[in-house]
Structures are given as C-alpha cells and as structure tokens.
Motif scaffolding. Sequence first.
Motif, PDB file in Angstrom:
ATOM      1  N   GLN A 180       0.851  -1.187   0.000  1.00 56.42           N
ATOM      2  CA  GLN A 180       0.000   0.000   0.000  1.00 56.42           C
ATOM      3  C   GLN A 180       0.887   1.237   0.000  1.00 56.42           C
ATOM      4  O   GLN A 180       1.789   1.380   0.825  1.00 56.42           O
ATOM      5  CB  GLN A 180      -0.905   0.007   1.239  1.00 56.42           C
ATOM      6  CG  GLN A 180      -1.938   1.118   1.225  1.00 56.42           C
ATOM      7  CD  GLN A 180      -2.806   1.083   2.478  1.00 56.42           C
ATOM      8  OE1 GLN A 180      -2.533   1.768   3.452  1.00 56.42           O
ATOM      9  NE2 GLN A 180      -3.838   0.258   2.443  1.00 56.42           N
ATOM     10  N   LEU A 181       0.631   2.137  -0.947  1.00 57.18           N
ATOM     11  CA  LEU A 181       1.421   3.351  -1.078  1.00 57.18           C
ATOM     12  C   LEU A 181       0.981   4.406  -0.066  1.00 57.18           C
ATOM     13  O   LEU A 181      -0.121   4.316   0.504  1.00 57.18           O
ATOM     14  CB  LEU A 181       1.293   3.888  -2.501  1.00 57.18           C
ATOM     15  CG  LEU A 181       1.946   3.013  -3.585  1.00 57.18           C
ATOM     16  CD1 LEU A 181       1.481   3.427  -4.973  1.00 57.18           C
ATOM     17  CD2 LEU A 181       3.451   3.080  -3.485  1.00 57.18           C
ATOM     18  N   PRO A 182       1.808   5.423   0.171  1.00 58.78           N
ATOM     19  CA  PRO A 182       1.450   6.461   1.151  1.00 58.78           C
ATOM     20  C   PRO A 182       0.126   7.159   0.859  1.00 58.78           C
ATOM     21  O   PRO A 182      -0.517   7.664   1.789  1.00 58.78           O
ATOM     22  CB  PRO A 182       2.628   7.439   1.049  1.00 58.78           C
ATOM     23  CG  PRO A 182       3.786   6.603   0.630  1.00 58.78           C
ATOM     24  CD  PRO A 182       3.196   5.585  -0.302  1.00 58.78           C
ATOM     25  N   ASP A 183      -0.293   7.202  -0.413  1.00 57.68           N
ATOM     26  CA  ASP A 183      -1.566   7.861  -0.726  1.00 57.68           C
ATOM     27  C   ASP A 183      -2.764   6.935  -0.561  1.00 57.68           C
ATOM     28  O   ASP A 183      -3.896   7.302  -0.885  1.00 57.68           O
ATOM     29  CB  ASP A 183      -1.537   8.438  -2.143  1.00 57.68           C
ATOM     30  CG  ASP A 183      -1.364   7.366  -3.222  1.00 57.68           C
ATOM     31  OD1 ASP A 183      -1.366   6.158  -2.887  1.00 57.68           O
ATOM     32  OD2 ASP A 183      -1.221   7.723  -4.405  1.00 57.68           O
ATOM     33  N   GLY A 184      -2.534   5.726  -0.049  1.00 61.53           N
ATOM     34  CA  GLY A 184      -3.625   4.794   0.210  1.00 61.53           C
ATOM     35  C   GLY A 184      -3.936   3.845  -0.929  1.00 61.53           C
ATOM     36  O   GLY A 184      -4.736   2.917  -0.755  1.00 61.53           O
ATOM     37  N   THR A 185      -3.323   4.037  -2.092  1.00 62.11           N
ATOM     38  CA  THR A 185      -3.536   3.127  -3.210  1.00 62.11           C
ATOM     39  C   THR A 185      -2.548   1.961  -3.120  1.00 62.11           C
ATOM     40  O   THR A 185      -1.569   2.016  -2.393  1.00 62.11           O
ATOM     41  CB  THR A 185      -3.342   3.855  -4.560  1.00 62.11           C
ATOM     42  OG1 THR A 185      -1.996   4.345  -4.626  1.00 62.11           O
ATOM     43  CG2 THR A 185      -4.314   5.027  -4.681  1.00 62.11           C
ATOM     44  N   ASP A 186      -2.844   0.911  -3.874  1.00 58.00           N
ATOM     45  CA  ASP A 186      -1.965  -0.252  -3.918  1.00 58.00           C
ATOM     46  C   ASP A 186      -1.034  -0.163  -5.122  1.00 58.00           C
ATOM     47  O   ASP A 186      -1.374   0.428  -6.160  1.00 58.00           O
ATOM     48  CB  ASP A 186      -2.780  -1.545  -4.031  1.00 58.00           C
ATOM     49  CG  ASP A 186      -3.410  -1.959  -2.716  1.00 58.00           C
ATOM     50  OD1 ASP A 186      -2.999  -1.425  -1.671  1.00 58.00           O
ATOM     51  OD2 ASP A 186      -4.325  -2.809  -2.738  1.00 58.00           O
ATOM     52  N   GLU A 187       0.151  -0.750  -4.967  1.00 55.48           N
ATOM     53  CA  GLU A 187       1.056  -0.884  -6.104  1.00 55.48           C
ATOM     54  C   GLU A 187       0.355  -1.664  -7.226  1.00 55.48           C
ATOM     55  O   GLU A 187      -0.398  -2.604  -6.979  1.00 55.48           O
ATOM     56  CB  GLU A 187       2.333  -1.617  -5.698  1.00 55.48           C
ATOM     57  CG  GLU A 187       3.277  -0.804  -4.827  1.00 55.48           C
ATOM     58  CD  GLU A 187       4.096   0.206  -5.621  1.00 55.48           C
ATOM     59  OE1 GLU A 187       3.831   0.372  -6.838  1.00 55.48           O
ATOM     60  OE2 GLU A 187       4.992   0.814  -5.027  1.00 55.48           O
ATOM     61  N   LEU A 188       0.633  -1.274  -8.468  1.00 57.66           N
ATOM     62  CA  LEU A 188       0.001  -1.892  -9.623  1.00 57.66           C
ATOM     63  C   LEU A 188       0.854  -3.027 -10.180  1.00 57.66           C
ATOM     64  O   LEU A 188       2.061  -3.095  -9.951  1.00 57.66           O
ATOM     65  CB  LEU A 188      -0.231  -0.850 -10.716  1.00 57.66           C
ATOM     66  CG  LEU A 188      -1.157   0.306 -10.346  1.00 57.66           C
ATOM     67  CD1 LEU A 188      -1.262   1.282 -11.521  1.00 57.66           C
ATOM     68  CD2 LEU A 188      -2.540  -0.205  -9.958  1.00 57.66           C
ATOM     69  N   CYS A 189       0.209  -3.880 -10.923  1.00 57.71           N
ATOM     70  CA  CYS A 189       0.880  -5.014 -11.561  1.00 57.71           C
ATOM     71  C   CYS A 189       1.620  -4.559 -12.820  1.00 57.71           C
ATOM     72  O   CYS A 189       1.336  -3.511 -13.389  1.00 57.71           O
ATOM     73  CB  CYS A 189      -0.140  -6.069 -11.970  1.00 57.71           C
ATOM     74  SG  CYS A 189      -1.061  -6.791 -10.605  1.00 57.71           S
ATOM     75  N   LEU A 190       2.547  -5.371 -13.253  1.00 63.38           N
ATOM     76  CA  LEU A 190       3.132  -5.298 -14.584  1.00 63.38           C
ATOM     77  C   LEU A 190       3.410  -6.736 -14.989  1.00 63.38           C
ATOM     78  O   LEU A 190       4.295  -7.383 -14.438  1.00 63.38           O
ATOM     79  CB  LEU A 190       4.413  -4.467 -14.603  1.00 63.38           C
ATOM     80  CG  LEU A 190       5.026  -4.272 -15.992  1.00 63.38           C
ATOM     81  CD1 LEU A 190       4.121  -3.412 -16.862  1.00 63.38           C
ATOM     82  CD2 LEU A 190       6.418  -3.660 -15.911  1.00 63.38           C
ATOM     83  N   ILE A 191       2.627  -7.242 -15.917  1.00 61.76           N
ATOM     84  CA  ILE A 191       2.659  -8.663 -16.258  1.00 61.76           C
ATOM     85  C   ILE A 191       3.630  -8.901 -17.406  1.00 61.76           C
ATOM     86  O   ILE A 191       3.585  -8.212 -18.424  1.00 61.76           O
ATOM     87  CB  ILE A 191       1.262  -9.170 -16.678  1.00 61.76           C
ATOM     88  CG1 ILE A 191       0.198  -8.721 -15.675  1.00 61.76           C
ATOM     89  CG2 ILE A 191       1.270 -10.686 -16.821  1.00 61.76           C
ATOM     90  CD1 ILE A 191       0.431  -9.207 -14.265  1.00 61.76           C
ATOM     91  N   THR A 192       4.514  -9.878 -17.238  1.00 61.34           N
ATOM     92  CA  THR A 192       5.392 -10.264 -18.327  1.00 61.34           C
ATOM     93  C   THR A 192       4.970 -11.629 -18.876  1.00 61.34           C
ATOM     94  O   THR A 192       4.647 -12.545 -18.109  1.00 61.34           O
ATOM     95  CB  THR A 192       6.872 -10.306 -17.878  1.00 61.34           C
ATOM     96  OG1 THR A 192       7.681 -10.710 -18.985  1.00 61.34           O
ATOM     97  CG2 THR A 192       7.096 -11.250 -16.714  1.00 61.34           C
TER      98      THR A 192
END
Length: 480
Positions: free
Chosen positions: A434-446
Amino acid sequence: MKTNPPTIIQGGMGAGISNWRLAQAVSQTGQLGVVSGTALGAIISRRLQDGDPDGLIRGALEHFPFPRMAQRVMDIFFIPGGKPTATPYRPCLMHDLSGRREPDELSIVGNFVEVFLARQGHNNPVGINYLEKLQLPHMASIYGALLAGVAVIIMGAGIPLAIPNVLSALTHHAEATYPVHIEGADGKTETFNMVFDPAQFAEDTPLPPLLSRPDFLPIVSSETLASLLLRRIPDGIDGFIVESNLAGGHNAPPRGAATISSKGEPVYGPRDDAKLSAFRDLGLPFWLAGSVGSPDGLKTALREGACGIQAGTVFALCTESGLRPDIRHQLIRLALSGKSPIFTDPLASPTGFPFKVAELDGSLSDARSYDLRQRICDLGFLRQPYRRADGSIGYRCPAEPFASYKAKGGKEADTVGRKCLCNALIANVGMPQQLPDGTDELCLITMGTDLAGIDRFCTDDNIDFSAGDVVRTLLKTEDA
C-alpha cells in the motif's frame, strides 16, 4: 542432469509466479520444476504477515537447520490471523554491500522454504532461477536454496562467471565472494567483492554436513556468450538454456546499433539468432527457450540436438501458477479471442534490458496508470551501487523518484519510462504494497509470445488447465 536430462524445464518466472506449488507439480511429472529465486525474502515476509494461513511456511521452518534465525524471522514478520487489509506490509531492510543481516537472513530463509516445499511429495529434482543483475542477494539466496537441497541453478540476465566458485564454497559452508559492479564516479565500472560467510549465520548450531552441489545452467542468447563462459569456467557449467528474444521477461538486447520499430519495440535480426550447430559442437546438454512451448516446438528442439525445451508462458497461465487468477483468466480470454497484447518494452526495466510486458488496462503498461503512480523505491532489488564524489558508496535506481535519482548523479534521460519491477512483480501474485496515498502498487505482467498459442491447453468453455496438462500436451507426438 547429464545422465538423465529432463525433456521439459519449467521457466522460473517473475517473483512468485513460479512458486513452489508450480515447481512441485512439474517435478512430480518427472520433468524439471523450477522456482523463481527473485525477491523471495520479501515474498516470505509478506506471506508471514498475511498469517501463513495453511501453516506450510511454519512447517518448513521446523526443518530449517538454524532455528535461531528462523525464530527471528518469525518474531519480526509473522502475524497470527494476518495483518488488517488496509495496513501496509512492514518494510524490509534493503540489501547493500555490507551484507546486512536482516535482508540476508530473509533471503536464506525464503529460498530454503520455497525449495523445501517444492521438493515435498516426490523424489525428483527441483531447480531455482536467478537473475545475474540482482547481484546483492545472490550468495544468501543460493545458500538458502542449497540448504534445502536444490538440484539445479539456472541464471540469466547477465554473465554469471562467479557462480561456479560460489557453489563450490557454499556447498562446503566456506566463505564465498561475489563480484558486484559499481558505477565509478569517473563513469567507469568498478568491482567490489562481496563476502558471505555461512559460519556467521549458524550461531550456536553446528553446520550441516557437506551439501550437494547443484548443476549450473546459464541462460544465453548466443553461442558467443556460451563459448566465453566455457573458456572462463570450463568445469563449472553443466549445460545451457538457449533463449531467443521471443521469451517472456528480460530479453538480451539486439546486437549492433539499436533500432526501434514503428511500434516502439527493439528490432532483432539474423545476428540475434543463436547458431544451434555451435551448441551441438560444444558437447554439453542444451535446451531451447522462447516461443517453443508447443509439441511442434519440442520436436524442433529435439531435431536440432537439444535435450528439450524450457517453457514459461504456458506454465505461468496454469492453475498452480502464483499469478493472480483474475489476471490469468483475463490473459487467457484475450488470447482465445485472437488478441495477444505482448509488447517488448525497451525502457520498462531499470536493468536496461528489453522486457516483455502484457499490455493491460490498469497495470503499469497503461500510460495513464503509470503516470499516476507515486514513484517510490522501498524494495531496492534493482538498485545499482555507485561511487559518490567523496568516495563513499551510494545506491540508485532509474525507477526511483526523479529528484532522488538526479541528486545521486543519475541522468534524467535514464528515468524515462522506467517502471518499478520490484513492487509490480510482487503485486502480480496478490501481495501489493500500500502506497502512502492509500492506493496499492500496480501489476506489470510479463509474458512471452507463446501466449498466442494458449488454445493448445484450454478452450472458451474450460479456461483452467494444470501443470500436468501442460506437460502431457507438450509431450504429445503426431503418432500418439
């Protein structure tokens, strides 16, 4: 391996995609299951903070040879019942050249647990895959895997000349060294020899007996690199995985002057195709990788003198994979509908290697989502050591905040398009920070280009398939 090499090697993908469940399932078929060794310290810390609901980590740690270390990891990270959903994961200390104890212990324990669990329920070999460019955790990670009885070590994304000596030392619980590249203040590359001493981690526990030395299979894209490795470490290599630029994850850069297509991808040519006749002449086992995950791909490999293939994408999309099920299903349905959104991004990876990504809305491959993400560097696996003007050592990553990177002497141009693979790859397996702004880190699919052929393994009415299904399909022949 030399006497009974597998026909199929399952790729060691992402961070936690090739988890112990997938490797176990493949090895149970008699082929080589492989766990990803990337960021296993961070992954086990988050699994423990999620409460280890099935108790398997705690069960594996009962077999760990250094109980005080295991207890420390449990005391720091285990949360009975799991952390509250809205609470961020506890940050881990980053690896550095001094060999910090906490990240080293997490790497030892994480690699031990993953390999130990993958080996349960069968007596067949299990391998582990590392990226050479993730240099700082290597020796601690390898030692943990050795303690669990890993049979094969596979390494790509670099020139792993030092690995055979590391294996020789660590199997004897002896002090090992690994050369780490440092960007010099004058622009030249320096070498710093990191030291890892197993005796420092045993504490009051006797060291285990001599460990079994695993086979070592470098991943190469050309016969030139294979020949270099054999000249420099003639007794240290047990075979090669020959990977083309169609494979998922990191690809070797094209040879010669860089050329970008109208779509924005690096352009590969005939010079980038490995000469398989040269690999036959080397006299060591080799496997082909990169869009060969099909019965025809396997037949071609065998016809060329290879022992078989390494397949990644098809295993990344099976039910035992660590990839989030919703993303797995989305990718399968896209492929079944005739869409294969694979893009070879020349900028995404902080390593500078081209990196294949699946273009999905809401992931970091989506320009709007990428622009909205607040840059942060809190895992640091891809940080590059550099020499400051005062002679001290610092660490920087082109994917960290722009101002921080520039303040450390980095070039602003190097930050353009760079993505935080460390956080994104762990988000891919359902443990986003969870980032400081309350959102979650996003995926990057390979994914590799084999995604387009996923209809060999599933249908619109039944999109789920197992690792066993993949192995059985790949081994089919026209006469079967």
